[in-house]
Design a protein around this motif. Structure first.
Motif, short mmCIF file in Angstrom:
data_model
loop_
_atom_site.label_atom_id
_atom_site.label_comp_id
_atom_site.label_asym_id
_atom_site.label_seq_id
_atom_site.Cartn_x
_atom_site.Cartn_y
_atom_site.Cartn_z
N UNK A 1 0.83 -1.20 0.00
CA UNK A 1 0.00 0.00 0.00
C UNK A 1 0.87 1.26 0.00
N UNK A 2 1.93 1.26 0.80
CA UNK A 2 2.86 2.38 0.81
C UNK A 2 3.51 2.53 -0.56
N UNK A 3 3.92 1.40 -1.17
CA UNK A 3 4.53 1.46 -2.50
C UNK A 3 3.57 2.03 -3.53
N UNK A 4 2.29 1.65 -3.42
CA UNK A 4 1.30 2.18 -4.36
C UNK A 4 1.15 3.68 -4.22
N UNK A 5 1.19 4.20 -2.97
CA UNK A 5 1.08 5.65 -2.77
C UNK A 5 2.29 6.37 -3.36
N UNK A 6 3.46 5.79 -3.18
CA UNK A 6 4.66 6.42 -3.74
C UNK A 6 4.59 6.44 -5.25
N UNK A 7 4.17 5.32 -5.86
CA UNK A 7 4.06 5.26 -7.32
C UNK A 7 3.05 6.29 -7.82
N UNK A 8 1.94 6.44 -7.10
CA UNK A 8 0.92 7.43 -7.50
C UNK A 8 1.49 8.85 -7.42
N UNK A 9 2.34 9.11 -6.41
CA UNK A 9 2.94 10.44 -6.28
C UNK A 9 3.96 10.71 -7.38
N UNK A 10 4.42 9.66 -8.05
CA UNK A 10 5.36 9.82 -9.16
C UNK A 10 4.66 9.95 -10.50
N UNK A 11 3.34 9.82 -10.49
CA UNK A 11 2.59 9.90 -11.74
C UNK A 11 2.65 11.31 -12.31
N UNK B 1 17.69 5.04 -12.83
CA UNK B 1 18.25 6.26 -12.25
C UNK B 1 17.93 6.44 -10.78
N UNK B 2 16.87 5.76 -10.28
CA UNK B 2 16.44 6.05 -8.92
C UNK B 2 15.67 4.87 -8.35
N UNK B 3 15.89 4.62 -7.06
CA UNK B 3 15.11 3.63 -6.31
C UNK B 3 14.54 4.31 -5.08
N UNK B 4 13.22 4.20 -4.91
CA UNK B 4 12.53 4.79 -3.77
C UNK B 4 12.01 3.66 -2.89
N UNK B 5 12.31 3.71 -1.60
CA UNK B 5 11.85 2.67 -0.68
C UNK B 5 10.85 3.26 0.32
N UNK B 6 9.71 2.61 0.45
CA UNK B 6 8.71 2.99 1.44
C UNK B 6 8.87 2.18 2.71
N UNK B 7 8.80 2.84 3.85
CA UNK B 7 8.98 2.20 5.15
C UNK B 7 7.77 2.51 6.03
N UNK B 8 7.14 1.46 6.59
CA UNK B 8 6.10 1.64 7.59
C UNK B 8 6.78 1.78 8.94
N UNK B 9 6.73 2.99 9.51
CA UNK B 9 7.51 3.28 10.71
C UNK B 9 7.14 2.39 11.89
N UNK B 10 5.90 1.97 11.97
CA UNK B 10 5.46 1.18 13.12
C UNK B 10 5.89 -0.27 13.06
#
Length: 429
Positions: A20-30, A139-148
């Motif tokens: 779910x976090x990855x999907x939000x990041x991908x959407x923000x890159x749209x 060129x870039x790798x973005x990693x999503x982390x669930x802090x909890x």
């Protein structure tokens, strides 16, 4: 003439344990001109993968496709080689695609994808066989982390199969994947910062992340903050040239690349262990237990008395550890080929007797006592008395290390080094 890399389509990988976090990041890159690709591998064990492609045309219009991909062999590698890599080559040739974003399934390690993109030659109808890296540039790798959840996941010993994330045959641990995803990131997005149980826990998480990915940019969001395009753009621009930028690690790369902080913070400390004499194999085997509790990750090169010519690579994550052969010391093959980084590293450690043989390991502790880890490794070195017995004695010491080893493992019994690889390969760690 335009340089070849400028003709390639920029590729961004989005990775992380939480889809779910990855999907939000991908959407923000749209953005107009972007194609967003994802493969859902939850059913890969039965040879079926769901692939989605979201294209945003240059005029802003959206097109979305969802397809089931049938695979002869249900595995992550088959998905990459038979579907993702050919698809990257096809998207590169679509006139409306100026950038590709691939949102990786949680079980996929981005460094492995980078290797496949660079090296694996794939066939696409109507095109000459070639690697996807000829058409796209990671060129870039973005990693999503669930802090909890992330720190518990990155320091445990549960396998992906036990967590319900992968097929039963997948012996990798959740910690291995979690650590690998952050380590290869150029940008880390920490979400749900208010779910850690307090400011100290969040500070401890940050202390781990900045030492694991010291060159990466980072943004931290609480549950009420929205990850939007503007915030994502700022995060992408906040990294440094020391992050991987799609380049896989090599065994003789600097272990402290990115200039990580070596001072302790919230009980988190990154330490180095160096040794200019070999390890006694059986004592080292016992010493490795010090890395299996209270340590986020360890990695480095080992010189073991029973393997005097082999460079052994140690890597741990949480409660799992592996050691494998990655090459030979230059002193053992002076006429052999070696890249400049390898020769530069050898020159730094060169000894008139042992050449470039040495051990160098970094350990990222979050609960373990650094002094106890150093003491465990010191006690595992061969003694002056053992060195005096000569190289033949040392090379014939009984050893649990062949070309590959994983911990924790069954008690080592055999002293016959001809069968050690069979004993250690395939063990469930």
């Amino acid at each position: 003439m335009t340089p070849a890399h400028l003709d390639r389509t920029p590729l961004t990988l989005v990775t992380g344990l939480d889809r779910t976090v990855s999907a939000r990041i991908a959407h923000a890159l749209a953005a107009p001109g972007t194609a967003i690709v994802s493969h859902d591998l939850r059913d890969v064990g039965r040879g079926r993968v769901t692939r989605s492609v979201h294209r945003i045309d240059l005029d802003g219009h959206d097109r979305f496709s969802l397809d089931d991909v049938e695979l002869e062999h249900g595995c992550v590698s088959c998905t990459l080689r038979l579907d993702l890599l050919p698809l990257l080559r096809v998207l590169h040739r679509e006139p409306g695609v100026a950038r590709i974003v691939v949102a990786l399934d949680p079980v996929v390690e981005p460094e492995n994808v980078a290797l496949e993109v660079r090296q694996t030659v794939v066939d696409v109808p109507g095109l000459a066989p070639a690697a996807a890296g000829d058409d796209v540039s990671l060129t870039h790798t973005v990693c999503g982390v669930d802090a909890g959840r992330w720190l518990d996941e990155a320091t445990g010993d549960i396998t992906l199969a036990e967590a319900g994330l992968s097929v039963d045959e997948d012996e990798r641990t959740v910690a291995q994947v979690a650590v690998g995803q952050v380590r290869f990131a150029d940008t880390v997005i920490v979400e749900r910062a208010d779910s850690t149980g307090g400011a100290w826990n969040l500070a401890r998480l940050h202390a781990v992340l900045v030492r694991l990915a010291p060159g990466a940019g980072m943004r931290t969001l609480n549950s009420l903050q929205r990850l939007d395009t503007a915030l994502m753009a700022g995060a992408l621009g906040s990294g440094t040239r020391h992050s991987p930028h799609g380049v896989p690690r090599r065994p003789f790369d600097p272990l402290l690349a990115g200039r990580p902080d070596l001072d302790g913070d919230c009980g988190v400390e990154l330490i180095t262990v160096e040794a200019a004499r070999p390890f006694h194999p059986e004592r080292l085997h016992l010493a490795l237990d010090a890395l299996l509790d209270g340590v986020v990750t360890a990695q480095g090169r080992l010189w073991i008395a029973a393997n005097p010519d082999d460079v052994l690579w140690l890597e741990s994550a949480g409660g799992a550890l592996g050691i494998r052969r990655v090459g030979r010391w230059l002193a053992a093959s002076p006429e052999g080929t070696a890249d400049p980084e390898h020769r530069a590293m050898a020159a730094l450690h060169w000894d008139d007797v042992y050449g470039d043989r040495h051990s160098s390991v970094t350990v990222l502790c979050h609960r373990a006592a650094p002094d106890q880890i150093r003491a465990a490794f010191d006690d595992a070195l061969v003694t002056d008395a053992e060195l005096a017995l000569g190289p033949d004695f040392l090379a014939n010491l009984p050893s649990p290390f062949g070309t590959e080893h994983r911990d924790p493992c069954d008690d080592f019994e055999s002293t016959d080094r001809s069968v050690q690889v069979d004993q250690t390969e395939g063990e469930d760690r």
